[in-house]
Design an enzyme around this catalytic site. Sequence first.
Site, PDB file in Angstrom:
ATOM      1  N   ASN A  32       0.861  -1.179   0.000  1.00  0.00           N
ATOM      2  CA  ASN A  32       0.000   0.000   0.000  1.00  0.00           C
ATOM      3  C   ASN A  32       0.900   1.233   0.000  1.00  0.00           C
ATOM      4  O   ASN A  32       1.964   1.232   0.608  1.00  0.00           O
ATOM      5  CB  ASN A  32      -0.899  -0.012   1.241  1.00  0.00           C
ATOM      6  CG  ASN A  32      -1.996   1.027   1.139  1.00  0.00           C
ATOM      7  OD1 ASN A  32      -2.918   0.894   0.344  1.00  0.00           O
ATOM      8  ND2 ASN A  32      -1.882   2.079   1.934  1.00  0.00           N
ATOM      9  N   SER A 128     -17.689  -7.078  -8.079  1.00  0.00           N
ATOM     10  CA  SER A 128     -18.885  -6.638  -7.372  1.00  0.00           C
ATOM     11  C   SER A 128     -19.090  -7.486  -6.125  1.00  0.00           C
ATOM     12  O   SER A 128     -18.638  -8.619  -6.046  1.00  0.00           O
ATOM     13  CB  SER A 128     -20.120  -6.761  -8.266  1.00  0.00           C
ATOM     14  OG  SER A 128     -21.273  -6.391  -7.527  1.00  0.00           O
ATOM     15  N   LYS A 182     -19.378  -4.672 -15.820  1.00  0.00           N
ATOM     16  CA  LYS A 182     -19.564  -4.246 -14.424  1.00  0.00           C
ATOM     17  C   LYS A 182     -20.427  -2.972 -14.369  1.00  0.00           C
ATOM     18  O   LYS A 182     -21.292  -2.820 -13.507  1.00  0.00           O
ATOM     19  CB  LYS A 182     -18.202  -3.975 -13.766  1.00  0.00           C
ATOM     20  CG  LYS A 182     -18.268  -3.277 -12.395  1.00  0.00           C
ATOM     21  CD  LYS A 182     -18.777  -4.194 -11.302  1.00  0.00           C
ATOM     22  CE  LYS A 182     -19.291  -3.516 -10.044  1.00  0.00           C
ATOM     23  NZ  LYS A 182     -18.468  -2.585  -9.366  1.00  0.00           N
ATOM     24  N   HIS A 185     -23.946  -3.901 -14.938  1.00  0.00           N
ATOM     25  CA  HIS A 185     -24.416  -4.535 -13.692  1.00  0.00           C
ATOM     26  C   HIS A 185     -24.900  -3.456 -12.720  1.00  0.00           C
ATOM     27  O   HIS A 185     -25.987  -3.547 -12.158  1.00  0.00           O
ATOM     28  CB  HIS A 185     -23.283  -5.350 -13.043  1.00  0.00           C
ATOM     29  CG  HIS A 185     -23.522  -5.682 -11.600  1.00  0.00           C
ATOM     30  ND1 HIS A 185     -23.317  -4.761 -10.581  1.00  0.00           N
ATOM     31  CD2 HIS A 185     -23.979  -6.796 -10.992  1.00  0.00           C
ATOM     32  CE1 HIS A 185     -23.655  -5.309  -9.422  1.00  0.00           C
ATOM     33  NE2 HIS A 185     -24.044  -6.546  -9.636  1.00  0.00           N
ATOM     34  N   GLU A 189     -28.599  -2.636 -11.333  1.00  0.00           N
ATOM     35  CA  GLU A 189     -28.809  -2.550  -9.874  1.00  0.00           C
ATOM     36  C   GLU A 189     -29.635  -1.298  -9.525  1.00  0.00           C
ATOM     37  O   GLU A 189     -30.553  -1.360  -8.703  1.00  0.00           O
ATOM     38  CB  GLU A 189     -27.428  -2.517  -9.203  1.00  0.00           C
ATOM     39  CG  GLU A 189     -27.403  -2.350  -7.710  1.00  0.00           C
ATOM     40  CD  GLU A 189     -25.951  -2.156  -7.216  1.00  0.00           C
ATOM     41  OE1 GLU A 189     -25.057  -2.924  -7.620  1.00  0.00           O
ATOM     42  OE2 GLU A 189     -25.718  -1.212  -6.439  1.00  0.00           O
ATOM     43  N   ARG A 444     -39.887  15.901 -39.363  1.00  0.00           N
ATOM     44  CA  ARG A 444     -38.482  16.194 -39.643  1.00  0.00           C
ATOM     45  C   ARG A 444     -38.309  16.559 -41.114  1.00  0.00           C
ATOM     46  O   ARG A 444     -37.506  17.416 -41.480  1.00  0.00           O
ATOM     47  CB  ARG A 444     -37.600  14.991 -39.275  1.00  0.00           C
ATOM     48  CG  ARG A 444     -37.548  14.702 -37.783  1.00  0.00           C
ATOM     49  CD  ARG A 444     -36.707  13.458 -37.474  1.00  0.00           C
ATOM     50  NE  ARG A 444     -35.293  13.711 -37.679  1.00  0.00           N
ATOM     51  CZ  ARG A 444     -34.551  13.108 -38.600  1.00  0.00           C
ATOM     52  NH1 ARG A 444     -35.094  12.212 -39.406  1.00  0.00           N
ATOM     53  NH2 ARG A 444     -33.279  13.410 -38.725  1.00  0.00           N
TER      54      ARG A 444
END
Length: 474
Positions: A32, A128, A182, A185, A189, A444
């Site tokens: 870290n 996740s 992801k 996903h 959610e 249009r």
Amino acid sequence: APARIAVTGLAVMGSNLARNLARHGYRVAVHNRTPARTKALMREHGHEGEFVPAETLSELVESLATPRQIIIMVKAGTPTDAVIDELAPLLGPGDMVIDGGNAHFADTRRREAALRERGLHFVGAGISGGEEGALNGPSIMPGGSAESYKHVGPVLESIAAQVDGVPCCVHVGPDGAGHFVKMVHNGIEYADMQLIAEAYDLLHRVGGRGPAEVGEVFRDWDRGDLESYLVEITAEVLGHVDPDTGAALVDVIADEAEQKGTGRWTVQEALELGVPVTGIAEAVFARSLSGRVGQRAAARAAFGASEVIPSPDDDLVEDVRLALYASKVVAYAQGFDQMRAASVEYGWDLDLGAAATIWRGGCIIRARFLDRIREAYDRNPDLPSLLVDDYFRDAVVRAEQAWRRVVVKAINAGVPVPGFVSALAYYDALRSERLPAALVQGLRDFFGAHTYRRVDREGSFHTLWSGDRSQVDA
Ligand code: NBP
């Protein structure tokens, strides 16, 4: 002995992922930026497996077997670039950098291309399941080269959630595919939570049931087709009593939903791809609306707060259950459409059934439902829409009348259900023989000479609106 894999970034997600790896018997090098976090991990969890602490990134790299595999779990955005910039020069050909953060897929595409130029593999892996998932088995959506997956895949599959012995981790596709999946996903959610919230609102305000009572309804639903993590925790939240006031907690939580941005990303990208993800968009906008406190107060002052008179009837619970299920099928169908469109746009050759397999466990939208989606794509990988799969078509047909009753009831009562309404409108639009888009094309052509096609012959046409109104080939 050299470490098998490394994790850099040891905040909650990184340290839990490192512990998950160690518990599965991997020798894990850990690092870290601020060494205190590495020390804390060793002190508190060092006994759980074989960790190799490193003070610097070069120490981390030196402790690894080749080809090296390094998972980055730092804050998404510039911190990820900072770590990659420092790491890449320390690595050799064939080494693998795995970004497990919540990166935007476009960043992942850029990073993958840059590292590929240097002979390195970059694996953008959506993860996740939050901190609990990271520790005990997340849902993992890895992108990147097939070559890198040969090395990284078995490790990720072993630490992922397992459902019926199948890991919730499959190679999704090249470069940004994993982070894209992801992102969708997370978008789904958002939609799922909005629909759940609308169902609650209806049972509460129209059905006249208290939060705990609605919680029991959700607990019951969790034993059927709707069985899912989100429905399960809805029962928990609705049943919870605030210790300070003795009221239902949901009644004392400020009604302003926040967002970190992945739902917005999903909608932004859907706009680019031209895919109607109305369920996700309504969910994002519903959160935005909830936060516009001043406008809401002004509207209440101008119109009076809407007063809903409960009109419970015997069928309401079952009608709302069916409406929720059908709306959910629409939201997922839209999300899977978006993945298909991206697959074409970016040349990913996405396996949509694989996405459903990954989401069966470990992640927030995990549900029995995902088995049905996987089966649908097993039956037909080229399904034009999830809605037309036999199983889901039958479910929607069974729900249709209840769905309409619920929407009408909500509208008459003045309870906003944008998720239910837009899902139903999507369903009705998709199956319409003729859409008023024909009139839009006419308009249009009138004001901008944008031309139109005809139903009865090939070609593009223009009407001379300001002349003799004859039709010309365009
Ligand atoms: P955070 O997103 O809070 O990030 C903290 C970590 O980033 C610390 O290790 C910090 O090091 C490091 N970092 C930062 Br900030 N700037 C850095 C830099 N310039 N160079 C090197 N390191 C830097 O951690 P998290 O909540 O564990 O999430 C990690 C990743 O996982 C994020 O991308 C997140 O979006 C994603 N994710 C989170 C969840 C979740 O439920 N929390 C779920 C799924 C995915 P320091 O200790 O030296 O400050």
